[in-house]
Scaffold this active site. Structure first.
Site, PDB file in Angstrom:
ATOM      1  N   SER A 152       0.792  -1.239   0.000  1.00  0.00           N
ATOM      2  CA  SER A 152       0.000   0.000   0.000  1.00  0.00           C
ATOM      3  C   SER A 152       0.815   1.275   0.000  1.00  0.00           C
ATOM      4  O   SER A 152       0.234   2.369  -0.043  1.00  0.00           O
ATOM      5  CB  SER A 152      -0.970  -0.006   1.187  1.00  0.00           C
ATOM      6  OG  SER A 152      -2.072  -0.829   0.911  1.00  0.00           O
ATOM      7  N   TYR A 197     -10.041   1.862   6.508  1.00  0.00           N
ATOM      8  CA  TYR A 197      -9.127   1.626   5.387  1.00  0.00           C
ATOM      9  C   TYR A 197      -9.757   0.663   4.387  1.00  0.00           C
ATOM     10  O   TYR A 197     -10.278  -0.388   4.764  1.00  0.00           O
ATOM     11  CB  TYR A 197      -7.834   1.042   5.941  1.00  0.00           C
ATOM     12  CG  TYR A 197      -6.628   1.140   5.059  1.00  0.00           C
ATOM     13  CD1 TYR A 197      -5.802   2.261   5.094  1.00  0.00           C
ATOM     14  CD2 TYR A 197      -6.281   0.111   4.193  1.00  0.00           C
ATOM     15  CE1 TYR A 197      -4.677   2.348   4.308  1.00  0.00           C
ATOM     16  CE2 TYR A 197      -5.157   0.189   3.398  1.00  0.00           C
ATOM     17  CZ  TYR A 197      -4.354   1.305   3.463  1.00  0.00           C
ATOM     18  OH  TYR A 197      -3.230   1.381   2.668  1.00  0.00           O
ATOM     19  N   ASN A 251      -9.313  -0.763   0.103  1.00  0.00           N
ATOM     20  CA  ASN A 251      -8.753  -0.711  -1.243  1.00  0.00           C
ATOM     21  C   ASN A 251      -9.779  -0.264  -2.275  1.00  0.00           C
ATOM     22  O   ASN A 251      -9.417   0.226  -3.350  1.00  0.00           O
ATOM     23  CB  ASN A 251      -8.200  -2.086  -1.635  1.00  0.00           C
ATOM     24  CG  ASN A 251      -6.853  -2.367  -0.991  1.00  0.00           C
ATOM     25  OD1 ASN A 251      -5.927  -1.573  -1.078  1.00  0.00           O
ATOM     26  ND2 ASN A 251      -6.751  -3.507  -0.328  1.00  0.00           N
TER      27      ASN A 251
END
Length: 372
Positions: A61, A172, A174
Site C-alpha cells: 500500500s 481503510y 482498497n
C-alpha cells in the site's frame, strides 16, 4: 532531536529482525547526504541466497501515496476537485445518493464508508477481519486470477457501508483507491498505471520502480513468504502473483532507495504543489486492516515520536512482501525497510494476532533508524 546514525548499530538492529524470525530484511537510511544501506538474512530459504539492499520488492500500500500524488497533480491543474462528489465523475460505479455524498477527498483519506472488497474477491477470507474463521486457500486458488477493477469496485460498493461518508474514524479500504484509479483514467483518457508511471514514477526519476503488467518481479529480488497467521506452515512463496487483485492500489514494485527518493521529492514539493501537499498532510483518524487507529492524510501516514518530532510516509503489505517508508517533517532523516515474510503473528483462541519477537525487533530498528 534526531541523532546522527551509527552504521554498526543499524546493522545489528537489522540483524536482530532476522534473528527474531524474519527470513530476510533490508533497508536504506538517510541523514542529509549521508546514506547507509544494510541487509540481513536470506532471499531464498531453500538455497540460502542472501538478501541485498538493492533488491526490488513488492511494497504493497505504499503504492497509495503514488496514486494519491497522481490525483493531486490533477487537482493542481483544476481537472479534479477534491471536494467534488465522485458520482459527478463516475456515476455508474458509485450511483445515487452515495455517489452524491462521497467526495474525492473521502476516497483518498478512507472516510468514504465504502467497504473493502477483499473478503468477497477471496472467498475463503470471507470472515476477514475475523481472522480465526478464515483459511488461506484462496491465496493459492487466485495466484493467476485476472480480476477486473470494475468487478472489485462493485463488490466494495455493494457491501454494507462501514460508516457515513465523511465520518471519523474512517475505515481503510482498497475500494477507495481502485475508484481513484478509475477517476484517473476517466479524466486523462490514460490507464492509471500509465499515468502514474509517466507523471509520478518517471517524474521522480525512479529507475527501479514500476507497476507490473505481469505476475513476475523482474530483476534481483527476494522470494515473498506468506504465513497467514501461522495457517501456512511453512510459509509459502507468493513472489509470482497476478496483482490485478489490488492494481494501482497496492501492486508497486520498488527498492528502498527509490522509496526514500520518492518521499524526499514529494515532501519537498517537487511532485505536487505546496498547496496540494498541505492538503495531503491534513489528517484524520482511520482504522487499519489490523484494527489500529492511524493518523491518515491524503495517501500519507503521520507518525509522531515523542522528543523526535513528526514523520510522514506509508507502509504496505501484500502476500509475502511488506515495506515501511518514513521521512522526518524537516526532510533530514529517512528510512525505508523491506521484509520478505508477512503475517508472522499466530492467533490466540479468540482470533487475535499475538505479539511476536519480530514486532519488537522491527520497532527497535525503526526507532533507531529514524531517531538515532
Amino acid at each position: 532531536m534526531t541523532d546522527a546514525f551509527d552504521p554498526a548499530k543499524l546493522q545489528t538492529a537489522l540483524a536482530d529482525i532476522h534473528r527474531a524470525g524474519m527470513p530476510g530484511v533490508f533497508a536504506e537510511v538517510r541523514d542529509h547526504d549521508e546514506i547507509w544501506c544494510g541487509a540481513a538474512g536470506v532471499a531464498d530459504i531453500a538455497t540460502g541466497r542472501p538478501v541485498a539492499a538493492d533488491m526490488r520488492h513488492r511494497v504493497g500500500s505504499i503504492t497509495k501515496t503514488f496514486t494519491a500524488a497522481a490525483v493531486l497533480q490533477l487537482v493542481d491543474d483544476s481537472e479534479i476537485g477534491l471536494d467534488t462528489p465522485i458520482g459527478h465523475y463516475l456515476p455508474r460505479l458509485v450511483p445515487g445518493d452515495r455517489g452524491a455524498a462521497i467526495t474525492v477527498r473521502m476516497l483518498i483519506n478512507h472516510t468514504s464508508g465504502l467497504a473493502e472488497y477483499l473478503p468477497q474477491a477471496y472467498p475463503s477470507l470471507a470472515a476477514f477481519p475475523v481472522l480465526a474463521k478464515t483459511t488461506p486457500q484462496s491465496l493459492e486458488d487466485n495466484r493467476f486470477t485476472r480480476f477486473r477493477p470494475a468487478d472489485l469496485i462493485e463488490m466494495g460498493v455493494s457491501a454494507p457501508a462501514t460508516g457515513a461518508p465523511g465520518s471519523a474514524p474512517g475505515v481503510y479500504s482498497n475500494t477507495n483507491y481502485l475508484l481513484l484509479c478509475e477517476l484517473l483514467e476517466t479524466i486523462t483518457g490514460t490507464a492509471a498505471e500509465k499515468y502514474i508511471t509517466r507523471n509520478v514514477i518517471e517524474r521522480a526519476g525512479l529507475r527501479d520502480t514500476e507497476l507490473p503488467a505481469g505476475t513476475q518481479i523482474d530483476g534481483p529480488h527476494s522470494l515473498h513468504y506468506e504465513a497467514w497467521f501461522g495457517m501456512i506452515d511453512p510459509p509459502r512463496d507468493y513472489s509470482v502473483y497476478d496483482m490485478s487483485w489490488v492494481g494501482p492500489a497496492a501492486s508497486l514494485i520498488s527498492t528502498v532507495a527509490d522509496l526514500n527518493r520518492f518521499f524526499d521529492l514529494l515532501l519537498d514539493g517537487e511532485i505536487i504543489s505546496p498547496a496540494a501537499l498541505a492538503q495531503m498532510q491534513r489528517t484524520t483518524a482511520v482504522i487499519s486492516f489490523e484494527g489500529k487507529t492511524i493518523d491518515y492524510g491524503l495517501g500519507l501516514h503521520r507518525m509522531e515520536l515523542p522528543g523526535h518530532g513528526v514523520f510522514w510516509g506509508h507502509d504496505g503489505s501484500v502476500w509475502g512482501g511488506g515495506a515501511i517508508s518514513m521521512t522526518s517533517a524537516d526532510g533530514r532523516r529517512q528510512m525505508s525497510v523491506a521484509a520478505n515474510l508477512q503475517r508472522w503473528n499466530v492467533l490466540d483462541s479468540s482470533g487475535r494476532p499475538q505479539p511476536h519477537p519480530i514486532d519488537g525487533a522491527l520497532q527497535a530498528f525503526t526507532r533507531l533508524a529514524l531517531c538515532g
